[in-house]
Design a protein around this motif. Structure first.
Motif, mmCIF file in Angstrom:
data_model
loop_
_atom_site.group_PDB
_atom_site.id
_atom_site.type_symbol
_atom_site.label_atom_id
_atom_site.label_comp_id
_atom_site.label_asym_id
_atom_site.label_seq_id
_atom_site.Cartn_x
_atom_site.Cartn_y
_atom_site.Cartn_z
ATOM 1 N N GLY A 21 0.794 -1.224 0.000
ATOM 2 C CA GLY A 21 0.000 0.000 0.000
ATOM 3 C C GLY A 21 0.823 1.268 0.000
ATOM 4 N N ALA A 22 2.142 1.138 0.033
ATOM 5 C CA ALA A 22 3.017 2.311 0.049
ATOM 6 C C ALA A 22 3.114 2.916 -1.346
ATOM 7 C CB ALA A 22 4.405 1.923 0.548
ATOM 8 N N LEU A 23 3.263 4.220 -1.397
ATOM 9 C CA LEU A 23 3.316 4.917 -2.673
ATOM 10 C C LEU A 23 4.720 5.377 -3.009
ATOM 11 C CD1 LEU A 23 0.090 7.114 -2.380
ATOM 12 C CD2 LEU A 23 0.368 4.917 -3.526
ATOM 13 N N TRP A 24 5.058 5.230 -4.287
ATOM 14 C CA TRP A 24 6.289 5.762 -4.877
ATOM 15 C C TRP A 24 7.556 5.116 -4.318
ATOM 16 C CZ3 TRP A 24 2.695 6.796 -7.657
ATOM 17 C CH2 TRP A 24 1.676 7.701 -7.397
ATOM 18 N N VAL A 25 7.460 3.871 -3.887
ATOM 19 C CA VAL A 25 8.639 3.159 -3.392
ATOM 20 C C VAL A 25 9.485 2.691 -4.569
ATOM 21 C CG1 VAL A 25 7.666 2.433 -1.189
ATOM 22 C CG2 VAL A 25 7.278 1.033 -3.225
ATOM 23 N N THR A 26 10.791 2.737 -4.416
ATOM 24 C CA THR A 26 11.676 2.376 -5.514
ATOM 25 C C THR A 26 11.863 0.872 -5.641
ATOM 26 O OG1 THR A 26 13.486 2.924 -3.992
ATOM 27 C CG2 THR A 26 12.971 4.519 -5.718
ATOM 28 N N ALA A 27 11.051 0.082 -4.941
ATOM 29 C CA ALA A 27 11.017 -1.349 -5.233
ATOM 30 C C ALA A 27 10.682 -1.565 -6.708
ATOM 31 C CB ALA A 27 9.994 -2.049 -4.341
ATOM 32 N N ASP A 28 9.840 -0.704 -7.269
ATOM 33 C CA ASP A 28 9.542 -0.674 -8.707
ATOM 34 C C ASP A 28 8.971 0.702 -9.014
ATOM 35 O OD1 ASP A 28 8.630 -0.870 -11.297
ATOM 36 O OD2 ASP A 28 7.701 -2.826 -11.045
ATOM 37 N N MET A 29 9.834 1.588 -9.449
ATOM 38 C CA MET A 29 9.423 2.972 -9.699
ATOM 39 C C MET A 29 10.158 3.505 -10.920
ATOM 40 S SD MET A 29 7.430 5.354 -8.439
ATOM 41 C CE MET A 29 7.128 7.043 -8.976
ATOM 42 N N ALA A 30 9.403 4.009 -11.883
ATOM 43 C CA ALA A 30 9.978 4.604 -13.084
ATOM 44 C C ALA A 30 9.867 6.120 -12.998
ATOM 45 C CB ALA A 30 9.254 4.100 -14.332
ATOM 46 N N TYR A 31 10.949 6.796 -13.344
ATOM 47 C CA TYR A 31 10.937 8.261 -13.386
ATOM 48 C C TYR A 31 11.352 8.748 -14.765
ATOM 49 C CZ TYR A 31 10.137 9.287 -8.447
ATOM 50 O OH TYR A 31 9.566 9.420 -7.204
ATOM 51 N N ARG A 32 10.706 9.802 -15.208
ATOM 52 C CA ARG A 32 11.131 10.465 -16.430
ATOM 53 C C ARG A 32 12.495 11.110 -16.162
ATOM 54 N NH1 ARG A 32 7.759 11.853 -20.705
ATOM 55 N NH2 ARG A 32 5.882 11.635 -19.410
ATOM 56 N N ARG A 33 13.418 10.914 -17.069
ATOM 57 C CA ARG A 33 14.765 11.423 -16.850
ATOM 58 C C ARG A 33 14.771 12.943 -16.650
ATOM 59 N NH1 ARG A 33 20.130 10.167 -17.616
ATOM 60 N NH2 ARG A 33 21.412 11.959 -18.165
ATOM 61 N N SER A 34 13.924 13.650 -17.390
ATOM 62 C CA SER A 34 13.886 15.110 -17.249
ATOM 63 C C SER A 34 13.426 15.527 -15.858
ATOM 64 C CB SER A 34 12.957 15.712 -18.313
ATOM 65 O OG SER A 34 11.640 15.168 -18.195
ATOM 66 N N ALA A 35 12.539 14.717 -15.240
ATOM 67 C CA ALA A 35 12.091 15.020 -13.879
ATOM 68 C C ALA A 35 13.231 14.806 -12.890
ATOM 69 C CB ALA A 35 10.896 14.150 -13.503
ATOM 70 N N LEU A 36 14.004 13.749 -13.082
ATOM 71 C CA LEU A 36 15.163 13.513 -12.220
ATOM 72 C C LEU A 36 16.184 14.636 -12.367
ATOM 73 C CD1 LEU A 36 15.637 9.683 -12.849
ATOM 74 C CD2 LEU A 36 14.837 10.749 -10.729
ATOM 75 N N GLU A 37 16.414 15.075 -13.581
ATOM 76 C CA GLU A 37 17.366 16.161 -13.802
ATOM 77 C C GLU A 37 16.898 17.455 -13.144
ATOM 78 O OE1 GLU A 37 17.523 16.153 -18.029
ATOM 79 O OE2 GLU A 37 19.277 14.819 -18.111
ATOM 80 N N ALA A 38 15.578 17.683 -13.175
ATOM 81 C CA ALA A 38 15.037 18.930 -12.629
ATOM 82 C C ALA A 38 15.262 19.053 -11.127
ATOM 83 C CB ALA A 38 13.543 19.028 -12.940
ATOM 84 N N VAL A 39 15.291 17.916 -10.417
ATOM 85 C CA VAL A 39 15.451 17.949 -8.956
ATOM 86 C C VAL A 39 16.806 17.398 -8.519
ATOM 87 C CG1 VAL A 39 12.958 17.803 -8.594
ATOM 88 C CG2 VAL A 39 14.335 15.703 -8.634
ATOM 89 N N ASN A 40 17.675 17.109 -9.483
ATOM 90 C CA ASN A 40 19.024 16.598 -9.212
ATOM 91 C C ASN A 40 19.003 15.213 -8.568
ATOM 92 O OD1 ASN A 40 21.829 16.872 -9.459
ATOM 93 N ND2 ASN A 40 22.039 17.608 -7.352
ATOM 94 N N GLY A 41 17.994 14.424 -8.881
ATOM 95 C CA GLY A 41 17.965 13.030 -8.455
ATOM 96 C C GLY A 41 17.759 12.832 -6.968
ATOM 97 N N PHE A 42 18.231 11.696 -6.488
ATOM 98 C CA PHE A 42 18.068 11.327 -5.082
ATOM 99 C C PHE A 42 19.012 12.150 -4.205
ATOM 100 C CE2 PHE A 42 16.610 7.654 -7.420
ATOM 101 C CZ PHE A 42 15.528 7.190 -6.696
ATOM 102 N N ASP A 43 18.554 12.446 -3.007
ATOM 103 C CA ASP A 43 19.368 13.175 -2.038
ATOM 104 C C ASP A 43 20.270 12.166 -1.328
ATOM 105 O OD1 ASP A 43 20.436 14.611 0.105
ATOM 106 O OD2 ASP A 43 18.627 15.817 0.355
ATOM 107 N N GLU A 44 21.568 12.274 -1.550
ATOM 108 C CA GLU A 44 22.512 11.287 -1.029
ATOM 109 C C GLU A 44 22.797 11.451 0.455
ATOM 110 O OE1 GLU A 44 25.928 11.024 -3.576
ATOM 111 O OE2 GLU A 44 24.693 10.898 -5.387
ATOM 112 N N ARG A 45 22.147 12.411 1.090
ATOM 113 C CA ARG A 45 22.255 12.512 2.541
ATOM 114 C C ARG A 45 21.435 11.431 3.242
ATOM 115 N NH1 ARG A 45 20.865 18.780 3.295
ATOM 116 N NH2 ARG A 45 19.519 18.207 1.508
#
Length: 322
Positions: A135-159
Motif C-alpha cells: 500500500g506504500a506509494l512511490w517506493v523504488t522497489a519498482d518505480m519509473a521516473y522520467r529522466r527530465s524530472a530527475l534532472e530537474a530535482v538533481n535526483g536522489f538526495d545522497e544525505r
C-alpha cells in the motif's frame, strides 16, 4: 507495519489520463543501468548478458547508487528496482505499456507491489512490515521516473544513507516541481525474508532519516506524503517514564526511605512504563501468529524499541542541523 516507523512515501495516487499519442516514446531497457567498469566483476555478475552495463558508486548507499545508474543512462525513462524483488513474467512489456502514452506532465510511474504471505497462519511482525509495501506509494522497489524530472530535482538526495525515506523525499520534490506521479499496471513481487530476531530494533535507525525529512520539508512533511503520525511521541513518553522510574528509584534507595514521595513517584513512573510497554507489545502480538517464539520476540523488542527510536531520532536531529 508494527515495530518500526511506517513506510509513508507519497501523496495520494493520481491516475494518468489516457492520451492519443501516435508515436511511442523511447523507453529505457530495464537491464541497462550503468556505465561499463574496468574493475574485476564479482562471480555473480559473470553470467550477465553482454548488453547489461554495471556501475559502482563506491558504497555510498542506495541513493548514490541510483544516481550513478540514472546519470549513466541516456533514455527518456529510467526504471528503478530493488535487489530483493522479482518482476512478474512479461514485466518489461508491461513497463512499456505503463509509460508509452503518459502525458508530459507525468514524471513517474509506480509498479504494483505484491508481498506473498503465508496462507496457513497469521503473518509475523516482520512479514507485516514487508507487506506494508503493497500500500506504500512511490517506493523504488519498482518505480519509473522520467529522466527530465530527475534532472530537474538533481535526483536522489545522497544525505539519506539507507533505503528509507530517500524515495519519499524524491517523490515530494518531483511533485513540487510540477510533475504528477501515477500507478501503472505492471506487477513486481517482494518476497518476505527473515531479517532475524532484532530486525525491528534495527529498523529504528529510520527515525534519523525522519529527522532529515522534517528538516528538508517542514514539520508537516508526513501530511505532505499522505502519511499518518508515527509512534515517536509514545516512544518518547515510554522512554521518559522508564528513565524516571530508574532515577527516582535510585534516589529513594540512596536515601534509605522507601516510603518517601520520591519512592512513590518512582513506583508511579514504573507502572506507567510497564503499561505503555505492555500496550505496545500487545499491539504487535495480537495480529500475529502468537507462537511462543513470536511472543518472546515481541516482548523483548517492545522493551528496546522506544529508547532505540528516541536515540536514533536525537542522532538524526543533530546530524540534520550540522
Amino acid at each position: 507495519m508494527s515495530g518500526s516507523e511506517p513506510t509513508e512515501l507519497a501523496e495520494p495516487t493520481e491516475l494518468a489520463e489516457p492520451t492519443e499519442l501516435a508515436e511511442p516514446t523511447e523507453l529505457a531497457e530495464p537491464t541497462e543501468l550503468a556505465e561499463p567498469t574496468e574493475l574485476a566483476e564479482p562471480t555473480e555478475l559473470a553470467g550477465l548478458p553482454p548488453h547489461v552495463r554495471v556501475v559502482r558508486s563506491g558504497g555510498r548507499g542506495p541513493a548514490a547508487a541510483r544516481n550513478a545508474g540514472w546519470r549513466a543512462a541516456d533514455t527518456p525513462w529510467v526504471v528503478f528496482l530493488d535487489d530483493d524483488v522479482i518482476p512478474a513474467p512479461g514485466w518489461a512489456d508491461a513497463v512499456w505499456k505503463d509509460l508509452v502514452d503518459l502525458p508530459d506532465d507525468v514524471g513517474g510511474s509506480q509498479g504494483r507491489i505484491e508481498v506473498p504471505l503465508p496462507a496457513d497462519r497469521r503473518p509475523t511482525d516482520g512479514e507485516r512490515h514487508t507487506a506494508g509495501l503493497t500500500g506504500a506509494l512511490w517506493v523504488t522497489a519498482d518505480m519509473a521516473y522520467r529522466r527530465s524530472a530527475l534532472e530537474a530535482v538533481n535526483g536522489f538526495d545522497e544525505r539519506f544513507p539507507r533505503a528509507y525515506r530517500e524515495d519519499a523525499d524524491l517523490a515530494l520534490r518531483v511533485t513540487r516541481a510540477g510533475h504528477r506521479l501515477v500507478r501503472g499496471e505492471r506487477v513486481t513481487r517482494h518476497p518476505v525474508r527473515n531479517d532475524g530476531f532484532w530486525a525491528s530494533v534495527r529498523f529504528q535507525r529510520g527515525n534519523a532519516d525522519d529527522a532529515l525529512m522534517r528538516r528538508l520539508h517542514g514539520p508537516a512533511w508526513r501530511a505532505g506524503i499522505g502519511g499518518g503520525r508515527g509512534r515517536l511521541r509514545l516512544h518518547a513518553l515510554t522512554t521518559g517514564a522508564g528513565l524516571a522510574a530508574v532515577l527516582l528509584g535510585t534516589a529513594a534507595a540512596v536515601a534509605s526511605r522507601p516510603r518517601t514521595r520520591t519512592s512513590v513517584a518512582a513506583w508511579g513512573a514504573g507502572v506507567a512504563w510497564a503499561a505503555l510497554t505492555a500496550d505496545f507489545a500487545w499491539r504487535r502480538i495480537a495480529p500475529g501468529p502468537r507462537t511462543p517464539q513470536e511472543v518472546l520476540r515481541m516482548a523483548v523488542t517492545s522493551v528496546l524499541i522506544p529508547p532505540a527510536a528516541c536515540a536514533h531520532r536525537l542522532r538524526g536531529e543533530w546530524r540534520a542541523r550540522r
